[in-house]
Scaffold this motif. Structure first.
Motif: not given
Length: 271
Positions: A80-104
């Motif tokens: 992505s060339d968008s700073t905003r899309i990069k921020q959204i992608g990073q936030s969702i990826a980081d939070q899914h790492a936490e949620l993934d651990q809760l599921a495990k």
């Protein structure tokens, strides 16, 4: 205006001005009520309740979501060339790492087998993103993730409301907070095509509970809090008018029957 009335009006205006000034001095957080966050420490934590097939499916779904949304967020940093899309992608990826651990953790506690790779549909979405870049990537990324979150959101609500297992209930409550946050982040991109999203079902299709026969006969529940069905309104008005007419006739007869000599006069004039 008398002096007494003038002073009374002046005092009322002064009080109103003081209240208005106090409101203006409040900060936005003080002036507006905070949105409540469900307290997790109030949830029960008992053991021994068996999980249902729906419970198992839910944990697997949470795991699958992380298996493709984490790499999708990582792709956003490079494609992505968008700073905003990069921020959204990073936030969702980081939070899914936490949620993934809760599921495990929940799966380990309940002896649920989890997948190690995305399903076929999710692999296809990742392939779409990998083949795109710039604004094309942005559109695919936002579209696929927003659609996926819209599908899992009602599933989470169903599990949270109906599961008998405390571990699953807690995971559903946590997942609900994550998904709402992710939908808000995705929508902040301003490129979500809301017209393409599936609409909510009609009210008649959204409930499976049989209507109460008494309320249905009265037409209740179809017109806000008034309790009147607009389709039955003419019938109700006709019944009301008939009742008033009968009451008026009965009242007239009672009053006339109580008048002295009424019956004698009536008999005399009818001869």
């Amino acid at each position: 205006m008398t002096a007494g009335r003038f002073m009374s009006s002046f005092r009322r205006l002064s009080s109103a001005a003081l209240v208005g000034a106090a409101v203006l001095l409040l900060t936005p957080d003080q002036a507006m009520a905070d949105v409540p966050v469900p307290p997790e420490d109030l949830l029960l934590n008992r053991n021994g309740v068996a999980v249902s097939e729906a419970d198992v499916d839910f944990v697997i779904r949470v795991r699958l979501a992380g298996l493709w949304e984490i790499p999708a967020g990582e792709m956003a940093q490079n494609l992505s060339d968008s700073t905003r899309i990069k921020q959204i992608g990073q936030s969702i990826a980081d939070q899914h790492a936490e949620l993934d651990q809760l599921a495990k953790d929940a799966a380990a506690k309940l002896d649920i087998d989890l997948p190690d790779e995305p399903n076929a549909d999710q692999k296809g979405w990742l392939a779409e993103m990998e083949a795109a870049q710039g604004t094309e990537f942005d559109a695919i990324y936002i579209d696929r993730l927003r659609a996926a979150h819209g599908k899992i959101f009602p599933a989470i609500a169903t599990i949270r409301a109906g599961t008998r297992n405390d571990t699953i209930r807690k995971l559903a409550q946590q997942a609900n907070q994550f998904v709402m946050t992710h939908m808000t982040l995705l929508e902040s991109s301003n490129i979500v095509d809301f017209k393409a999203l599936p609409t909510a079902p009609a009210p008649a299709a959204a409930t499976s509970a049989a209507p109460d026969p008494v309320l249905a006969a009265a037409g209740a529940g179809n017109d806000g809090d008034l309790g009147f069905d607009t389709v039955n309104m003419p019938v109700l008005l006709a019944a009301l008018a008939a009742g008033l007419a009968v009451g008026a006739v009965a009242t007239h007869q009672i009053v006339n029957n109580r008048r002295p000599g009424y019956r004698n006069r009536r008999a005399r004039y009818s001869r």
